[in-house]
Scaffold this motif. Structure first.
Motif, PDB file in Angstrom:
ATOM      1  N   MET A 178      -3.267 -12.494 -12.793  1.00  0.00           N
ATOM      2  CA  MET A 178      -3.989 -11.329 -12.273  1.00  0.00           C
ATOM      3  C   MET A 178      -3.420 -11.814 -10.731  1.00  0.00           C
ATOM      4  N   CYS A 179      -3.772 -10.993  -9.739  1.00  0.00           N
ATOM      5  CA  CYS A 179      -3.873 -11.624  -8.375  1.00  0.00           C
ATOM      6  C   CYS A 179      -3.086 -11.050  -8.361  1.00  0.00           C
ATOM      7  N   GLY A 180      -1.981  -9.940  -6.918  1.00  0.00           N
ATOM      8  CA  GLY A 180      -1.544  -9.140  -6.741  1.00  0.00           C
ATOM      9  C   GLY A 180      -0.630  -9.864  -5.329  1.00  0.00           C
ATOM     10  N   ILE A 181       0.102 -10.225  -5.603  1.00  0.00           N
ATOM     11  CA  ILE A 181       1.406 -10.670  -3.797  1.00  0.00           C
ATOM     12  C   ILE A 181       2.525  -9.743  -3.546  1.00  0.00           C
ATOM     13  N   ILE A 182       2.266  -9.515  -2.128  1.00  0.00           N
ATOM     14  CA  ILE A 182       3.203  -8.793  -1.436  1.00  0.00           C
ATOM     15  C   ILE A 182       4.021 -10.005  -0.494  1.00  0.00           C
ATOM     16  N   GLY A 183       5.116 -10.013   0.377  1.00  0.00           N
ATOM     17  CA  GLY A 183       5.254 -10.688   1.136  1.00  0.00           C
ATOM     18  C   GLY A 183       7.022  -9.290   2.180  1.00  0.00           C
ATOM     19  N   TYR A 184       7.042 -10.035   2.864  1.00  0.00           N
ATOM     20  CA  TYR A 184       8.555  -9.003   3.606  1.00  0.00           C
ATOM     21  C   TYR A 184       8.882  -9.911   4.883  1.00  0.00           C
ATOM     22  N   ILE A 185      10.113  -9.748   4.983  1.00  0.00           N
ATOM     23  CA  ILE A 185      10.183 -10.273   6.430  1.00  0.00           C
ATOM     24  C   ILE A 185      11.468  -8.838   6.131  1.00  0.00           C
ATOM     25  N   GLY A 186      12.217  -8.759   7.717  1.00  0.00           N
ATOM     26  CA  GLY A 186      13.034  -7.590   7.796  1.00  0.00           C
ATOM     27  C   GLY A 186      12.439  -6.917   9.386  1.00  0.00           C
ATOM     28  N   SER A 187      13.238  -6.036   9.726  1.00  0.00           N
ATOM     29  CA  SER A 187      13.208  -5.081  10.846  1.00  0.00           C
ATOM     30  C   SER A 187      11.954  -3.876  10.673  1.00  0.00           C
ATOM     31  N   GLU A 188      11.667  -3.903   9.515  1.00  0.00           N
ATOM     32  CA  GLU A 188      11.260  -2.398   9.399  1.00  0.00           C
ATOM     33  C   GLU A 188       9.099  -2.839   9.973  1.00  0.00           C
ATOM     34  N   ARG A 189       8.552  -1.908   9.981  1.00  0.00           N
ATOM     35  CA  ARG A 189       6.862  -2.904  10.075  1.00  0.00           C
ATOM     36  C   ARG A 189       6.603  -2.747   8.891  1.00  0.00           C
ATOM     37  N   VAL A 190       5.980  -4.611   9.487  1.00  0.00           N
ATOM     38  CA  VAL A 190       5.508  -5.077   8.648  1.00  0.00           C
ATOM     39  C   VAL A 190       4.055  -4.842   7.049  1.00  0.00           C
ATOM     40  N   VAL A 191       3.072  -3.590   8.099  1.00  0.00           N
ATOM     41  CA  VAL A 191       1.348  -3.433   7.887  1.00  0.00           C
ATOM     42  C   VAL A 191       1.816  -2.430   6.404  1.00  0.00           C
ATOM     43  N   PRO A 192       2.249  -2.033   6.844  1.00  0.00           N
ATOM     44  CA  PRO A 192       2.766  -0.120   6.388  1.00  0.00           C
ATOM     45  C   PRO A 192       2.990  -1.034   4.554  1.00  0.00           C
ATOM     46  N   ILE A 193       4.098  -1.322   4.633  1.00  0.00           N
ATOM     47  CA  ILE A 193       5.158  -2.219   3.902  1.00  0.00           C
ATOM     48  C   ILE A 193       3.649  -2.931   2.364  1.00  0.00           C
ATOM     49  N   LEU A 194       3.351  -4.169   3.793  1.00  0.00           N
ATOM     50  CA  LEU A 194       2.251  -4.334   2.671  1.00  0.00           C
ATOM     51  C   LEU A 194       1.439  -3.935   2.113  1.00  0.00           C
ATOM     52  N   MET A 195       0.794  -2.606   2.392  1.00  0.00           N
ATOM     53  CA  MET A 195      -0.462  -1.674   1.848  1.00  0.00           C
ATOM     54  C   MET A 195      -0.262  -1.411   1.327  1.00  0.00           C
ATOM     55  N   GLU A 196       1.452  -0.420   0.951  1.00  0.00           N
ATOM     56  CA  GLU A 196       1.571  -0.207  -0.348  1.00  0.00           C
ATOM     57  C   GLU A 196       2.008  -0.850  -1.203  1.00  0.00           C
ATOM     58  N   GLY A 197       2.422  -2.123  -1.107  1.00  0.00           N
ATOM     59  CA  GLY A 197       2.816  -2.760  -1.653  1.00  0.00           C
ATOM     60  C   GLY A 197       1.252  -2.897  -2.610  1.00  0.00           C
ATOM     61  N   LEU A 198       0.280  -3.421  -1.940  1.00  0.00           N
ATOM     62  CA  LEU A 198      -0.663  -3.796  -2.161  1.00  0.00           C
ATOM     63  C   LEU A 198      -1.387  -3.446  -3.288  1.00  0.00           C
ATOM     64  N   SER A 199      -1.322  -1.269  -2.956  1.00  0.00           N
ATOM     65  CA  SER A 199      -2.023  -0.467  -3.418  1.00  0.00           C
ATOM     66  C   SER A 199      -1.508  -0.155  -5.167  1.00  0.00           C
ATOM     67  N   ARG A 200      -0.163  -0.663  -5.583  1.00  0.00           N
ATOM     68  CA  ARG A 200       0.429  -0.734  -6.214  1.00  0.00           C
ATOM     69  C   ARG A 200       0.005  -2.003  -6.990  1.00  0.00           C
ATOM     70  N   LEU A 201      -0.087  -3.186  -6.944  1.00  0.00           N
ATOM     71  CA  LEU A 201      -0.738  -4.224  -7.540  1.00  0.00           C
ATOM     72  C   LEU A 201      -2.035  -4.751  -7.901  1.00  0.00           C
ATOM     73  N   GLU A 202      -2.416  -3.444  -6.885  1.00  0.00           N
ATOM     74  CA  GLU A 202      -3.293  -3.450  -7.082  1.00  0.00           C
ATOM     75  C   GLU A 202      -4.468  -3.480  -8.830  1.00  0.00           C
ATOM     76  N   TYR A 203      -3.603  -3.048  -9.529  1.00  0.00           N
ATOM     77  CA  TYR A 203      -3.666  -2.723 -11.070  1.00  0.00           C
ATOM     78  C   TYR A 203      -4.024  -4.727 -11.966  1.00  0.00           C
ATOM     79  N   ARG A 204      -3.544  -5.715 -10.963  1.00  0.00           N
ATOM     80  CA  ARG A 204      -3.612  -7.036 -11.338  1.00  0.00           C
ATOM     81  C   ARG A 204      -4.781  -8.049 -11.033  1.00  0.00           C
ATOM     82  N   GLY A 205      -5.847  -7.064  -9.708  1.00  0.00           N
ATOM     83  CA  GLY A 205      -6.675  -7.646  -9.398  1.00  0.00           C
ATOM     84  C   GLY A 205      -7.324  -7.194  -7.764  1.00  0.00           C
ATOM     85  N   TYR A 206      -8.503  -7.122  -8.355  1.00  0.00           N
ATOM     86  CA  TYR A 206      -9.127  -6.173  -7.085  1.00  0.00           C
ATOM     87  C   TYR A 206     -10.727  -6.284  -6.565  1.00  0.00           C
ATOM     88  N   ASP A 207     -10.551  -7.549  -6.509  1.00  0.00           N
ATOM     89  CA  ASP A 207     -11.965  -8.125  -6.025  1.00  0.00           C
ATOM     90  C   ASP A 207     -12.317  -8.014  -4.334  1.00  0.00           C
TER      91      ASP A 207
END
Ligand code: G6P
Length: 608
Positions: A1-30
């Motif tokens: 349960m709980c989904g975790i995502i992280g990024y380091i690189g040259s792209e803007r991170v917020v959109p990457i985190l948000m897309e990752g979180l929406s794909r991980l949301e099935y793991r937990g969503y409170d």
């Protein structure tokens, strides 16, 4: 349960985190949250509710940060409040941490840290890790995280940022899954591969007690003793279609409708061509790797347990030995007689369910031979088993399992057939293959009944209790029908052996209690009819799911009839499952619940 995502690189991170979180949301969503670093400043935002609530709060975000972490939570310790949402910070506010798992010795660590002057702001077990890392931090984040995880007991997948080491992201794993992904623009960490689809082109699976240090250009892997590691990397296939709804209102409905394909894919590689000997199939060579055994345990949780129980019924007819399917968390409590003659089969869609994994480890340590039957290749259960058998159902996003359940039954059915080859005639085997070849078409035929089932579901959706009754190998399907209904519609539902109804559930029956009977000509037909009479005599509402829809007694007793194709063998439990999935789905839609993300549930349960 709980989904975790992280990024380091040259792209803007917020959109990457948000897309990752929406794909991980099935793991937990409170609740959900992110932390990013820009110009040495740590920015954190947390929100109670779904990932879309966090997205709303971030809608004016124009940050150019290129390093960050994100978390979607399924609460274990502490209510789903903003204070308890991740990321958690240390006292200085320099260190931000996200975590999936449970730190079992958190009370001891917390007391120690309180005494050392740390201030806690949440009720979570996780926060101790942020303070522990702060305690050990002397400029080297990897060293501090290593020291902290050496003190931690329990399960974790975690990721940490620190504004004093702004170009570094450190991750660690014990028990809970974690992958490190690579792309041409940077590096990722995530709870699973779907979060990285279309982003990373290769991944490394962290093993227990391994850590990764990600910079913009490099990734370094070490174990808890600081020894450098060189784990293999795996290519990621770009199956993006599975993670879109494809015009369906919900993923669950899409996945119900995909079962012709998921079953087709699952059985294809496990059957031989017409006229060929079964020993010529590639699947036979997988089964040949299984050493002799004299008893079988199937271990699983939730829906996968119902598939295991179905296999127990199917296999008893062909394998001349004791077979027992057990709920994995209970298997661990029991004095199961395990030896090198035990065959233990761990059935799991995700391949990450912690109770199934721990049961597998227990079986292995007792010398048993372990088979994984998983959908998620390269999952921990897959990697730790001696032999793996795969369902090829594709990614399943709906929290309530549908297509992976029927694929599990198909794969288990064929596994049993291969294990029992000595007891079967070629004619029996070819007949089973013939039925399975026709199964995708029959599934489609069953799906054509959806409109009728929607109408029946309308009549059911105000019920307080619903019973699902069946005998023999349809009994596990009754359990699954009840589980599906309660998971997504929140109607209390119980699956029971029809013959046992008189010993309890009959007390629930009145004119307001729908009773779903699974009734097959091939399984104690007359006896189940008698049970229907008993319900009718007490004014219960009968929904008959049956391969004998024209039988006069069925017509007389049932208030509604859902016809199922009349087919024997492995196909039968699968064909009886489809209408129950649709019934649960439409009852939930009538009730207006959140079908794909039912309250309190998570798709992958990585806490014990
Ligand atoms: C959770 C999910 C169920 C699933 C069960 C076992 O409860 O909500 O859909 O059946 O875990 O998961 P597994 O991945 O081991 O099959």
């Amino acid at each position: 349960m709980c989904g975790i995502i992280g990024y380091i690189g040259s792209e803007r991170v917020v959109p990457i985190l948000m897309e990752g979180l929406s794909r991980l949301e099935y793991r937990g969503y409170d609740s959900a949250g992110i932390a990013t670093l820009q110009d040495g400043e740590l920015f954190r935002l947390r929100q109670v509710g779904k990932v879309r609530d966090l997205a709303c709060a971030l809608q004016d975000d124009d940050s150019d940060a290129t390093i960050g972490i994100g978390h979607t939570r399924w609460a274990t310790h502490g209510a789903p409040t903003r204070e308890n949402a991740h990321p958690h910070l240390d006292c200085s506010g320099d260190i931000a941490l996200i975590h999936n798992g449970i730190i079992e010795n958190y009370l001891v660590l917390r007391d120690e840290l309180l005494e050392a002057g740390h201030t806690f702001r949440s009720q979570t077990d996780t926060e101790v890790l942020a303070h522990l890392i702060e305690h050990y931090f002397d400029g080297d984040l990897l060293a501090a995280v290593t020291a902290a995880v050496r003190r931690a007991e329990g399960a974790f997948a975690l990721a940490v940022l620190c504004s004093r080491t702004p170009d570094r992201l450190v991750a660690a794993r014990r028990g809970s899954p974690l992958v490190v992904g690579h792309s041409s623009t940077g590096h990722f960490i995530a709870s699973d591969i779907p979060a990285l689809l279309g982003k990373a082109n290769s991944v490394v699976f962290l093993a227990d007690d391994e850590l990764a240090e990600l910079t913009r250009d490099t990734v370094r892997f070490i174990d808890c003793d600081g020894v450098e590691l060189h784990p293999p990397s795996h290519r990621v296939s770009a199956d993006q279609v599975s993670i879109q709804k494809g015009g369906y209102r919900h993923f669950m409905l899409k996945e119900i409708h995909e079962q012709d394909r998921s079953i087709g894919e699952t059985v294809r590689e496990k059957m031989c061509h017409e006229g060929e000997d079964v020993t010529q199939s590639p699947f036979f060579s997988v089964c040949k790797r299984i050493a002799p055994f004299n008893h079988i345990y199937l271990i699983a949780c939730g829906t996968a347990y119902h598939a295991s129980l179905t296999a127990e019924y199917m296999w008893e007819r062909i394998l001349n030995m004791p077979i027992q399917s057990m709920i994995a968390s209970e298997f661990r409590m029991r004095a199961a007689h395990l030896s090198e003659k035990s065959l233990v089969i761990a059935v799991s869609q995700s391949g990450e369910t912690i109770d199934t994994l721990m049961a597998l480890r227990r079986a292995k340590s007792a010398g048993a031979q372990v088979i994984a039957l998983v959908n998620n290749e390269q999952s921990t259960i897959d990697r730790e088993a001696d032999v793996s058998v795969y369902t090829h159902a594709g990614i399943e996003i709906g929290v309530a399992a549908t297509k992976t359940f029927t694929a599990q039954i198909a794969a288990l059915g064929l596994l049993g057939l291969h294990l029992g080859l000595d007891h079967l005639s070629q004619a029996d085997i070819q007949a089973e293959f013939g039925r399975l070849a026709l199964l995708p078409g029959r599934i489609n035929e069953s799906l054509q009944k959806e409109d009728d089932i929607r109408t029946i579901a309308e009549g059911l959706h105000h019920a307080r209790d619903v019973l699902f009754l069946a005998r023999g190998e349809l009994y596990p399907i009754a359990l699954e029908g009840a589980l599906k209904l309660k998971e997504i519609s929140y109607i209390h539902a119980e699956g029971y052996p029809a013959g046992e109804m008189k010993h309890g559930p009959i007390a629930l029956i009145d004119e307001k209690t729908p009773v779903v009977f699974l009734l097959s000509r091939g399984i104690a037909f007359e006896k189940v009819l008698s049970n229907m009479e008993e319900v009718r005599a007490r004014n219960g509402q009968i929904i008959a799911v049956t391969d004998a829809p024209d039988d006069p007694a069925v017509k007389r007793l049932a208030n509604a009839i859902i016809p199922v194709p009349n087919v024997e063998g492995i196909s039968r439990p699968i064909l009886f499952t489809i209408p129950l999935q649709l019934l649960a789905y439409h009852a939930a839609v009538w009730r207006g619940t959140d079908v794909d993300q039912p309250r309190n549930l998570a798709k992958t349960v990585t806490v014990e």
